[in-house]
Design a protein around this motif. Structure first.
Motif, short mmCIF file in Angstrom:
data_model
loop_
_atom_site.label_atom_id
_atom_site.label_comp_id
_atom_site.label_asym_id
_atom_site.label_seq_id
_atom_site.Cartn_x
_atom_site.Cartn_y
_atom_site.Cartn_z
N SER A 1 -27.51 -26.18 -18.99
CA SER A 1 -26.82 -25.37 -18.00
C SER A 1 -27.58 -24.07 -17.80
O SER A 1 -28.17 -23.53 -18.74
CB SER A 1 -25.39 -25.08 -18.46
OG SER A 1 -24.76 -24.16 -17.60
N ASN A 2 -27.58 -23.58 -16.56
CA ASN A 2 -28.21 -22.29 -16.30
C ASN A 2 -27.23 -21.14 -16.46
O ASN A 2 -27.54 -19.99 -16.15
CB ASN A 2 -28.83 -22.26 -14.90
CG ASN A 2 -27.79 -22.55 -13.80
OD1 ASN A 2 -26.60 -22.67 -14.06
ND2 ASN A 2 -28.28 -22.66 -12.57
N ASP B 1 -21.06 -16.71 -21.83
CA ASP B 1 -19.89 -16.05 -21.24
C ASP B 1 -19.53 -16.66 -19.89
O ASP B 1 -18.34 -16.83 -19.57
CB ASP B 1 -20.14 -14.55 -21.08
CG ASP B 1 -20.11 -13.80 -22.41
OD1 ASP B 1 -19.61 -14.37 -23.40
OD2 ASP B 1 -20.59 -12.66 -22.45
N GLU B 2 -20.54 -16.99 -19.11
CA GLU B 2 -20.29 -17.62 -17.82
C GLU B 2 -19.69 -19.00 -17.99
O GLU B 2 -18.81 -19.41 -17.21
CB GLU B 2 -21.59 -17.71 -17.02
CG GLU B 2 -22.10 -16.37 -16.51
CD GLU B 2 -23.48 -16.46 -15.89
OE1 GLU B 2 -23.82 -15.61 -15.04
OE2 GLU B 2 -24.25 -17.38 -16.27
N GLN B 3 -20.12 -19.72 -19.02
CA GLN B 3 -19.55 -21.03 -19.30
C GLN B 3 -18.08 -20.92 -19.68
O GLN B 3 -17.26 -21.75 -19.25
CB GLN B 3 -20.34 -21.73 -20.41
CG GLN B 3 -21.69 -22.23 -19.99
CD GLN B 3 -22.36 -23.05 -21.08
OE1 GLN B 3 -21.69 -23.64 -21.91
NE2 GLN B 3 -23.67 -23.07 -21.09
N ILE B 4 -17.74 -19.94 -20.47
CA ILE B 4 -16.35 -19.74 -20.86
C ILE B 4 -15.48 -19.52 -19.62
O ILE B 4 -14.42 -20.14 -19.46
CB ILE B 4 -16.22 -18.55 -21.82
CG1 ILE B 4 -16.82 -18.90 -23.19
CG2 ILE B 4 -14.75 -18.13 -21.99
CD1 ILE B 4 -16.92 -17.73 -24.14
N ILE B 5 -15.93 -18.64 -18.75
CA ILE B 5 -15.17 -18.35 -17.53
C ILE B 5 -15.02 -19.60 -16.67
O ILE B 5 -13.93 -19.91 -16.17
CB ILE B 5 -15.85 -17.21 -16.73
CG1 ILE B 5 -15.79 -15.90 -17.52
CG2 ILE B 5 -15.21 -17.05 -15.36
CD1 ILE B 5 -16.64 -14.79 -16.91
N HIS B 6 -16.13 -20.31 -16.51
CA HIS B 6 -16.12 -21.52 -15.67
C HIS B 6 -15.22 -22.60 -16.25
O HIS B 6 -14.40 -23.19 -15.53
CB HIS B 6 -17.56 -22.03 -15.51
CG HIS B 6 -17.66 -23.29 -14.72
ND1 HIS B 6 -17.48 -23.33 -13.35
CD2 HIS B 6 -17.91 -24.58 -15.09
CE1 HIS B 6 -17.63 -24.56 -12.92
NE2 HIS B 6 -17.88 -25.34 -13.96
N HIS B 7 -15.36 -22.88 -17.53
CA HIS B 7 -14.59 -23.96 -18.15
C HIS B 7 -13.11 -23.60 -18.27
O HIS B 7 -12.24 -24.48 -18.15
CB HIS B 7 -15.16 -24.29 -19.52
CG HIS B 7 -16.53 -24.87 -19.45
ND1 HIS B 7 -17.39 -24.89 -20.53
CD2 HIS B 7 -17.20 -25.45 -18.42
CE1 HIS B 7 -18.53 -25.46 -20.17
NE2 HIS B 7 -18.44 -25.80 -18.89
N ARG B 8 -12.81 -22.34 -18.48
CA ARG B 8 -11.41 -21.90 -18.51
C ARG B 8 -10.76 -22.10 -17.15
O ARG B 8 -9.63 -22.60 -17.05
CB ARG B 8 -11.32 -20.44 -18.96
CG ARG B 8 -9.88 -19.92 -19.07
CD ARG B 8 -9.88 -18.52 -19.67
NE ARG B 8 -10.73 -17.63 -18.90
CZ ARG B 8 -11.49 -16.67 -19.45
NH1 ARG B 8 -11.52 -16.49 -20.77
NH2 ARG B 8 -12.23 -15.89 -18.69
#
Length: 215
Positions: free
Chosen positions: A190-191, A195-202
């Protein structure tokens, strides 16, 4: 309630509760890292800044301590949920907050996730020995049932959905983000930053749950 997950420091003298707190903290780290079979009481005692004799005095043996830690971590997450006061929120807001806070909890407590993975690898051998855990975790369904009933009364939620299924959906999405992060990110690069993954997956967990509930 003792809180080894969030509060590892405690007074050292004449403080049996603080000692148990430190033992729980050390045990959680040790069991999450090495599992029940690989964990050593000597290491737990060292992490707790106490002696193996004191660990045995309070918990008898490694298996008893392991089960006590399991009970504790489930108590902790259920207390976290009840502390959200979701009954005071409109049902649509309550379900969003529950998903977001559940996701945040899982992210903040990776050792809890690892411990539960270890227990599943043992096919639930020890958790099945604790009637307390089974009773305790009914609160998760009770909390959800209150939200669902209120939402169905307002015709916001599908009448067919059950608390059991909604809990499974939320738990699956929150758990996967932590438990499979290394394999998933290695296989499917993933690019996004962590922190961005946390926001996206949440957000994805919220959307999936609210769409599942929709009439």
């Amino acid at each position: 309630m003792l809180n080894p997950i969030d509060s590892p420091n405690a007074k050292r003298k004449n403080d049996p509760q603080g000692l148990k707190l430190r033992i729980f903290t050390g045990a959680l780290l040790e069991f999450a890292e090495f599992g029940l079979k690989g964990a050593r009481l000597e290491n737990i005692a060292q992490l707790a800044e106490t002696t193996k004799r004191m660990v045995v005095y309070h918990f008898k043996n490694k298996e008893t301590l392991y089960l006590a830690v399991l009970e504790h971590v489930y108590q902790h997450i259920r207390d976290h949920e009840s502390g959200l006061a979701l009954h005071t929120l409109p049902p649509a807001e309550a379900i969003v907050k529950l998903v977001e806070e559940s996701f945040n909890y899982h992210v903040a407590h990776p050792d809890f996730i690892r411990l539960i993975c270890m227990e599943n690898m043992m096919r639930g051998k020890y958790i099945s020995q604790s009637p307390h855990i089974r009773t305790l975790n009914q609160s998760a369904l009770t909390l959800l049932e209150d939200i669902l009933v209120r939402g169905k009364q307002k015709q916001l939620f599908n009448d067919e959905v059950t608390a059991h299924d909604v809990h499974r959906l939320i738990s699956s999405l929150c758990f996967h983000h932590v438990s499979n992060q290394y394999t998933f990110n290695t296989l499917f690069e993933s690019n996004q930053s962590p922190d961005e993954q946390i926001i996206h997956h949440r957000k994805m967990a919220v959307v999936a749950t609210t769409r599942y509930l929709a009439r």
